[in-house]
Design a protein around this motif. Structure first.
Motif, PDB file in Angstrom:
ATOM      1  N   GLU A  57       1.714  -6.073  -2.839  1.00  0.00           N
ATOM      2  CA  GLU A  57       1.805  -4.695  -3.232  1.00  0.00           C
ATOM      3  C   GLU A  57       0.384  -4.138  -3.801  1.00  0.00           C
ATOM      4  OE1 GLU A  57       4.890  -3.903  -5.985  1.00  0.00           O
ATOM      5  OE2 GLU A  57       6.403  -5.107  -4.942  1.00  0.00           O
ATOM      6  N   SER A  58      -0.189  -5.003  -4.288  1.00  0.00           N
ATOM      7  CA  SER A  58      -1.588  -4.788  -4.923  1.00  0.00           C
ATOM      8  C   SER A  58      -2.753  -4.690  -3.880  1.00  0.00           C
ATOM      9  CB  SER A  58      -1.984  -5.544  -6.139  1.00  0.00           C
ATOM     10  OG  SER A  58      -3.391  -5.309  -6.326  1.00  0.00           O
ATOM     11  N   GLN A  61      -4.739  -7.811  -4.306  1.00  0.00           N
ATOM     12  CA  GLN A  61      -4.002  -8.970  -3.832  1.00  0.00           C
ATOM     13  C   GLN A  61      -4.415  -8.755  -2.250  1.00  0.00           C
ATOM     14  OE1 GLN A  61       0.005  -8.993  -4.388  1.00  0.00           O
ATOM     15  NE2 GLN A  61       0.201 -11.026  -3.791  1.00  0.00           N
TER      16      GLN A  61
END
Length: 122
Positions: A57-58, A61
């Motif tokens: 989601e990030s 990331q």
């Protein structure tokens, strides 16, 4: 996916990528050795981690690996153009180059594995 299903697909992939019959046979032997030693399972697990990060989601990331590879590549290019620190040793330069090679090789291998897995699922 079982190894019984994956082995013929990986063999076909090797045949397509390597035109030389001797190199194909050597690659297939190495693949069989990796399966026996369990190394292929470890590589599959690593590919799963990378895939999970890529689908995270990030933004950070999903992007940290490509950013690191771009930074290391930039350091190599800067060194070749003479824009790096004068005390940067050749050993450090070679280590950076090895990291970039490993990263690019890992990306290419993971993309190949993804394509094979997609074909098996269909």
């Amino acid at each position: 996916m079982s190894w019984a299903t994956a082995i013929p697909l990986l063999g076909t992939l090797i045949d397509r990528v390597l035109p030389d019959k001797a190199k194909q046979d050597k690659a297939k032997q190495e693949l069989a050795s990796m399966i026996v030693s369990g190394e292929l399972n470890e590589l599959a697990e690593r590919a799963g981690v990378i895939k999970a990060e890529a689908q995270g989601e990030s933004w950070l990331q999903r992007s940290w690996r490509p950013i690191v590879m771009l930074v290391f590549t930039g350091l190599i290019v800067a060194r070749w153009l003479g824009w790096s620190a004068p005390d940067l040793s050749e050993a450090v330069e070679l280590k950076l180059f090895s990291i970039v090679q490993l990263g690019i090789g890992g990306y290419i291998a993971s993309r190949g594995i993804e394509k094979v897995v997609d074909k098996v699922r269909r």
